[in-house]
Write an enzyme that holds these catalytic residues in place. Structure first.
Site, PDB file in Angstrom:
ATOM      1  N   HIS A 184     -41.073 -14.554  -9.019  1.00 27.35           N
ATOM      2  CA  HIS A 184     -39.750 -15.169  -8.913  1.00 27.35           C
ATOM      3  C   HIS A 184     -38.902 -14.617 -10.061  1.00 27.35           C
ATOM      4  O   HIS A 184     -39.409 -14.276 -11.117  1.00 27.35           O
ATOM      5  CB  HIS A 184     -39.906 -16.686  -9.033  1.00 27.35           C
ATOM      6  CG  HIS A 184     -38.708 -17.477  -8.617  1.00 27.35           C
ATOM      7  ND1 HIS A 184     -37.612 -17.646  -9.432  1.00 27.35           N
ATOM      8  CD2 HIS A 184     -38.427 -18.153  -7.483  1.00 27.35           C
ATOM      9  CE1 HIS A 184     -36.711 -18.391  -8.810  1.00 27.35           C
ATOM     10  NE2 HIS A 184     -37.180 -18.716  -7.620  1.00 27.35           N
ATOM     11  N   GLU A 201     -36.002 -31.878  -5.491  1.00 25.47           N
ATOM     12  CA  GLU A 201     -35.730 -31.708  -4.058  1.00 25.47           C
ATOM     13  C   GLU A 201     -35.936 -32.968  -3.235  1.00 25.47           C
ATOM     14  O   GLU A 201     -35.202 -33.217  -2.276  1.00 25.47           O
ATOM     15  CB  GLU A 201     -36.584 -30.558  -3.489  1.00 25.47           C
ATOM     16  CG  GLU A 201     -36.185 -29.169  -3.977  1.00 25.47           C
ATOM     17  CD  GLU A 201     -36.791 -28.806  -5.333  1.00 25.47           C
ATOM     18  OE1 GLU A 201     -37.505 -29.654  -5.935  1.00 25.47           O
ATOM     19  OE2 GLU A 201     -36.555 -27.669  -5.789  1.00 25.47           O
ATOM     20  N   GLU A 215     -33.109 -28.935   8.806  1.00 28.72           N
ATOM     21  CA  GLU A 215     -34.392 -29.258   8.167  1.00 28.72           C
ATOM     22  C   GLU A 215     -34.324 -30.653   7.526  1.00 28.72           C
ATOM     23  O   GLU A 215     -34.678 -30.858   6.361  1.00 28.72           O
ATOM     24  CB  GLU A 215     -34.792 -28.210   7.118  1.00 28.72           C
ATOM     25  CG  GLU A 215     -36.275 -28.209   6.790  1.00 28.72           C
ATOM     26  CD  GLU A 215     -36.639 -27.270   5.641  1.00 28.72           C
ATOM     27  OE1 GLU A 215     -36.241 -27.510   4.496  1.00 28.72           O
ATOM     28  OE2 GLU A 215     -37.331 -26.268   5.907  1.00 28.72           O
ATOM     29  N   ARG A 235     -40.110 -26.208 -10.198  1.00 24.58           N
ATOM     30  CA  ARG A 235     -39.688 -26.779 -11.476  1.00 24.58           C
ATOM     31  C   ARG A 235     -40.781 -27.655 -12.107  1.00 24.58           C
ATOM     32  O   ARG A 235     -41.041 -27.585 -13.297  1.00 24.58           O
ATOM     33  CB  ARG A 235     -38.449 -27.660 -11.246  1.00 24.58           C
ATOM     34  CG  ARG A 235     -37.250 -27.254 -12.020  1.00 24.58           C
ATOM     35  CD  ARG A 235     -36.000 -27.849 -11.418  1.00 24.58           C
ATOM     36  NE  ARG A 235     -35.035 -26.781 -11.178  1.00 24.58           N
ATOM     37  CZ  ARG A 235     -34.103 -26.417 -12.056  1.00 24.58           C
ATOM     38  NH1 ARG A 235     -33.983 -27.041 -13.203  1.00 24.58           N
ATOM     39  NH2 ARG A 235     -33.279 -25.423 -11.783  1.00 24.58           N
ATOM     40  N   HIS A 289     -43.128 -21.096  -8.280  1.00 28.96           N
ATOM     41  CA  HIS A 289     -41.819 -21.200  -8.930  1.00 28.96           C
ATOM     42  C   HIS A 289     -41.364 -22.620  -9.180  1.00 28.96           C
ATOM     43  O   HIS A 289     -40.388 -22.855  -9.879  1.00 28.96           O
ATOM     44  CB  HIS A 289     -40.754 -20.510  -8.065  1.00 28.96           C
ATOM     45  CG  HIS A 289     -40.444 -21.252  -6.790  1.00 28.96           C
ATOM     46  ND1 HIS A 289     -39.544 -22.280  -6.728  1.00 28.96           N
ATOM     47  CD2 HIS A 289     -40.945 -21.133  -5.548  1.00 28.96           C
ATOM     48  CE1 HIS A 289     -39.499 -22.753  -5.500  1.00 28.96           C
ATOM     49  NE2 HIS A 289     -40.333 -22.085  -4.755  1.00 28.96           N
ATOM     50  N   ASP A 306     -32.979 -28.835   0.802  1.00 27.74           N
ATOM     51  CA  ASP A 306     -33.051 -29.786  -0.312  1.00 27.74           C
ATOM     52  C   ASP A 306     -32.687 -29.205  -1.666  1.00 27.74           C
ATOM     53  O   ASP A 306     -33.035 -29.757  -2.704  1.00 27.74           O
ATOM     54  CB  ASP A 306     -34.483 -30.322  -0.382  1.00 27.74           C
ATOM     55  CG  ASP A 306     -35.503 -29.180  -0.433  1.00 27.74           C
ATOM     56  OD1 ASP A 306     -35.112 -28.056  -0.804  1.00 27.74           O
ATOM     57  OD2 ASP A 306     -36.680 -29.412  -0.101  1.00 27.74           O
TER      58      ASP A 306
HETATM   59  C1  UD1 Z   1     -34.253 -23.138  -6.477  1.00 25.67           C
HETATM   60  C2  UD1 Z   1     -34.287 -24.517  -5.792  1.00 25.67           C
HETATM   61  C3  UD1 Z   1     -35.632 -24.784  -5.176  1.00 25.67           C
HETATM   62  C4  UD1 Z   1     -36.087 -23.637  -4.288  1.00 25.67           C
HETATM   63  C5  UD1 Z   1     -36.004 -22.335  -5.078  1.00 25.67           C
HETATM   64  C6  UD1 Z   1     -36.368 -21.187  -4.183  1.00 25.67           C
HETATM   65  C7  UD1 Z   1     -32.932 -26.327  -6.775  1.00 25.67           C
HETATM   66  C8  UD1 Z   1     -32.905 -27.444  -7.727  1.00 25.67           C
HETATM   67  N1  UD1 Z   1     -34.045 -25.574  -6.777  1.00 25.67           N
HETATM   68  O1  UD1 Z   1     -35.139 -23.215  -7.589  1.00 25.67           O
HETATM   69  O2  UD1 Z   1     -35.551 -25.968  -4.379  1.00 25.67           O
HETATM   70  O3  UD1 Z   1     -37.416 -23.875  -3.887  1.00 25.67           O
HETATM   71  O4  UD1 Z   1     -34.675 -22.156  -5.560  1.00 25.67           O
HETATM   72  O5  UD1 Z   1     -36.680 -20.052  -4.900  1.00 25.67           O
HETATM   73  O6  UD1 Z   1     -31.985 -26.116  -6.062  1.00 25.67           O
HETATM   74  N2  UD1 Z   1     -32.764 -16.286 -10.972  1.00 25.67           N
HETATM   75  C9  UD1 Z   1     -32.280 -15.001 -11.044  1.00 25.67           C
HETATM   76  N3  UD1 Z   1     -31.947 -14.357  -9.878  1.00 25.67           N
HETATM   77  C10 UD1 Z   1     -32.108 -14.919  -8.660  1.00 25.67           C
HETATM   78  C11 UD1 Z   1     -32.627 -16.232  -8.597  1.00 25.67           C
HETATM   79  C12 UD1 Z   1     -32.937 -16.899  -9.759  1.00 25.67           C
HETATM   80  O7  UD1 Z   1     -32.137 -14.431 -12.116  1.00 25.67           O
HETATM   81  O8  UD1 Z   1     -31.797 -14.275  -7.647  1.00 25.67           O
HETATM   82  C13 UD1 Z   1     -33.129 -16.988 -12.220  1.00 25.67           C
HETATM   83  C14 UD1 Z   1     -31.920 -17.416 -13.053  1.00 25.67           C
HETATM   84  O9  UD1 Z   1     -32.212 -17.262 -14.403  1.00 25.67           O
HETATM   85  C15 UD1 Z   1     -31.778 -18.904 -12.714  1.00 25.67           C
HETATM   86  C16 UD1 Z   1     -33.257 -19.282 -12.568  1.00 25.67           C
HETATM   87  O10 UD1 Z   1     -33.871 -18.179 -11.921  1.00 25.67           O
HETATM   88  O11 UD1 Z   1     -31.101 -19.634 -13.698  1.00 25.67           O
HETATM   89  C17 UD1 Z   1     -33.534 -20.563 -11.819  1.00 25.67           C
HETATM   90  O12 UD1 Z   1     -32.847 -20.612 -10.578  1.00 25.67           O
HETATM   91  P1  UD1 Z   1     -32.557 -22.054  -9.904  1.00 25.67           P
HETATM   92  O13 UD1 Z   1     -31.864 -21.844  -8.610  1.00 25.67           O
HETATM   93  O14 UD1 Z   1     -31.922 -22.961 -10.896  1.00 25.67           O
HETATM   94  O15 UD1 Z   1     -33.994 -22.646  -9.672  1.00 25.67           O
HETATM   95  P2  UD1 Z   1     -35.185 -22.147  -8.757  1.00 25.67           P
HETATM   96  O16 UD1 Z   1     -36.428 -22.449  -9.483  1.00 25.67           O
HETATM   97  O17 UD1 Z   1     -34.935 -20.779  -8.276  1.00 25.67           O
HETATM   98  N1  UDP Z   2     -40.140 -14.716   0.156  1.00 28.02           N
HETATM   99  C1  UDP Z   2     -39.572 -13.441   0.180  1.00 28.02           C
HETATM  100  N2  UDP Z   2     -39.912 -12.552  -0.823  1.00 28.02           N
HETATM  101  C2  UDP Z   2     -40.765 -12.876  -1.826  1.00 28.02           C
HETATM  102  C3  UDP Z   2     -41.319 -14.179  -1.849  1.00 28.02           C
HETATM  103  C4  UDP Z   2     -40.975 -15.079  -0.842  1.00 28.02           C
HETATM  104  O1  UDP Z   2     -38.802 -13.105   1.072  1.00 28.02           O
HETATM  105  O2  UDP Z   2     -41.042 -12.020  -2.682  1.00 28.02           O
HETATM  106  C5  UDP Z   2     -39.753 -15.674   1.213  1.00 28.02           C
HETATM  107  C6  UDP Z   2     -40.870 -16.420   1.907  1.00 28.02           C
HETATM  108  O3  UDP Z   2     -41.370 -15.711   3.025  1.00 28.02           O
HETATM  109  C7  UDP Z   2     -40.203 -17.721   2.316  1.00 28.02           C
HETATM  110  C8  UDP Z   2     -39.174 -17.930   1.223  1.00 28.02           C
HETATM  111  O4  UDP Z   2     -39.007 -16.684   0.565  1.00 28.02           O
HETATM  112  O5  UDP Z   2     -39.506 -17.612   3.544  1.00 28.02           O
HETATM  113  C9  UDP Z   2     -39.636 -18.979   0.284  1.00 28.02           C
HETATM  114  O6  UDP Z   2     -38.841 -19.009  -0.840  1.00 28.02           O
HETATM  115  P1  UDP Z   2     -39.272 -19.781  -2.135  1.00 28.02           P
HETATM  116  O7  UDP Z   2     -40.759 -19.848  -2.223  1.00 28.02           O
HETATM  117  O8  UDP Z   2     -38.523 -19.138  -3.259  1.00 28.02           O
HETATM  118  O9  UDP Z   2     -38.628 -21.217  -1.921  1.00 28.02           O
HETATM  119  P2  UDP Z   2     -39.138 -22.564  -1.203  1.00 28.02           P
HETATM  120  O10 UDP Z   2     -39.475 -22.248   0.203  1.00 28.02           O
HETATM  121  O11 UDP Z   2     -40.297 -23.072  -1.989  1.00 28.02           O
HETATM  122  O12 UDP Z   2     -37.980 -23.489  -1.319  1.00 28.02           O
END
Ligand code: UD1
Ligand code: UDP
Length: 385
Positions: free
Chosen positions: A238, A128, A114, A207, A205, A92
């Site tokens: 995160h 999502e 999924e 939103r 994490h 999602d």
């Molecule tokens: C995204 C997904 C969410 C998922 C989450 C898992 C959407 C809308 N959201 O949210 O569904 O649960 O990922 O973690 O698709 N960033 C880094 N390095 C990384 C990852 C993130 O620096 O490796 C930082 C960046 O500044 C980026 C911010 O995190 O702009 C947000 O990342 P984004 O993918 O927009 O949203 P998440 O909250 O990670």
């Molecule tokens: N996870 C990981 N390292 C971390 C935190 C989480 O590998 O430090 C794994 C966790 O086991 C799960 C996935 O990341 O499989 C979940 O990711 P996240 O919570 O970012 O996203 P969501 O599942 O909420 O979309």
């Protein structure tokens, strides 16, 4: 072609990509959007996956519209070049729905891994819940993890013959990973593991929890740390700077709070196994924890994963500071409550979801897809342009 961009998608598609690569009858092409960077690369590295294409779209402070636009624009020429028979998207995220739409626009069948999760609240999780509903409208094959998700799809009028219940591939990933011996890179975590102390593992994490809600969660955990000095709170942060800004002021410099960078999936799995209790707003962790017999308190008011709640392993506690404190306090203090939650069974699969997904792909190879959005009919195994 499998398209993915964030950490959880990477974990959940890894078993499918591995199964595709090992099969004789599929050629696997992988595309990462790079919606996440470090957290995505960590997973690919662990599973030994080298993407064929990388859109590398991530920017700090990226907006939902920016992610969506960059994925569509970057993926389109790759779809044109590779001419995949079908495109697999997972879950999602913005990557997932944008990739599904890009494929749909080229009349390439979309396989939704999924499929069918629903919280029933369009604003939570945001965005999502909307993303998954959109993907449902354009998917040709819905790989639902549980009977609950299948029922959700049927209730929305999705043709039963396009739904296959496979289990969730996260359990495949978990079993592939948890069976290996893993050491922590961080000596402090090794020392904690050896100490036998109770570990409260915290991740957040979402939103919709950014800002005030997350500040409250930070304060609640600081209070718990004070009340339970025997408990070590471990918080893999995160990468999102907004998450750090909200949590760290309350949790920095507390003796029994350890904040760390995201762990790779192998080390995180070990940390989950060592934990006494998990507090999270993560989707994937709600699915993994029951397999490990760990109670989960979910920092949300609703969930698209009701199976864990019904099984008794997960409990929704919201983000109100007092409620979060109360629920954690109760679970850390009552052995009876703890045993009840920890003793529940895992409703999300038994580790063969990737093989079931491949089987479903094979069975659909020559079948016409019944698309609710009904574009023109598409046939798996044939690329239509
Ligand atoms: C995204 C997904 C969410 C998922 C989450 C898992 C959407 C809308 N959201 O949210 O569904 O649960 O990922 O973690 O698709 N960033 C880094 N390095 C990384 C990852 C993130 O620096 O490796 C930082 C960046 O500044 C980026 C911010 O995190 O702009 C947000 O990342 P984004 O993918 O927009 O949203 P998440 O909250 O990670
Ligand atoms: N996870 C990981 N390292 C971390 C935190 C989480 O590998 O430090 C794994 C966790 O086991 C799960 C996935 O990341 O499989 C979940 O990711 P996240 O919570 O970012 O996203 P969501 O599942 O909420 O979309």
């Amino acid at each position: 072609m499998t398209v993915y961009g964030t950490r959880p998608e990477a974990i959940k598609v890894a078993p499918v990509i591995k199964a595709l690569e090992a099969s004789d009858d599929f050629e696997s092409v992988t595309v990462v959007t790079g919606q996440h960077r470090e957290m995505l690369d960590q997973v690919n590295e662990l599973f030994g996956i080298v993407p064929d294409h990388d859109l590398n779209i991530m920017s700090h402070g990226q907006t939902l519209a920016q992610i969506f636009a960059r994925v569509i624009e970057g993926l389109d020429p790759i779809l044109e070049k590779e001419e995949p028979a079908a495109v697999i998207v997972q879950g999602d995220t913005s990557t997932s729905t944008a990739a599904a739409l890009a494929a749909f626009y080229r009349q390439i069948p979309v396989i939704h891994l999924e499929a069918g999760l629903r919280s029933g609240d369009i604003s939570s999780p945001f965005p999502e819940e909307a993303n998954r509903r959109i993907t449902t409208q354009i998917a040709a094959l819905h790989l639902a993890p549980t009977e609950v998700s299948r029922a959700n799809l049927l209730a929305e009028g999705v043709d039963d013959s396009t739904i296959v219940v496979t289990g969730n591939t996260v359990i495949d990933a978990l079993l592939m990973t948890a069976s290996k011996e893993v050491h922590f890179d961080d000596p402090a975590l090794e020392a904690l593991a050896a100490s036998g102390r109770r570990i409260l593992l915290l991740t957040t994490h979402r939103r919709e929890n950014w800002g005030a809600a997350m500040l409250g969660v930070g304060r609640a955990l600081a209070q718990i740390a004070l009340e339970f000095p025997d408990v070590e709170i471990v918080l893999p942060l995160h990468r999102n700077p907004l998450v750090r800004e909200a949590l760290l002021p309350a949790l920095n410099n507390i003796a029994n709070v350890t904040t760390i960078e995201p762990l790779n999936y192998g080390q995180f799995t070990r940390l989950m196994s060592l934990s006494y209790l998990i507090v999270t707003d993560s989707g994937g962790i709600q699915e993994e924890a029951p397999s490990l017999g760990k109670p989960v308190l979910v920092l949300r008011d609703s969930t698209e994963r009701p199976e864990g709640v019904a099984a008794g392993t997960t409990r929704l506690i919201g983000t109100c500071q007092e409620d979060v404190e109360h629920q954690i306090r109760q679970l850390l203090s009552s052995q009876e409550l703890y045993d009840r939650m920890a003793g529940s069974t895992n409703p999300y699969g038994n580790g063969d979801a990737a093989q079931s997904s491949l089987h479903a792909l094979r069975s659909n190879t020559d079948r016409r897809s019944a698309n609710p959005g009904n574009m023109q009919t598409t046939t798996f195994g044939t690329t239509r342009k």
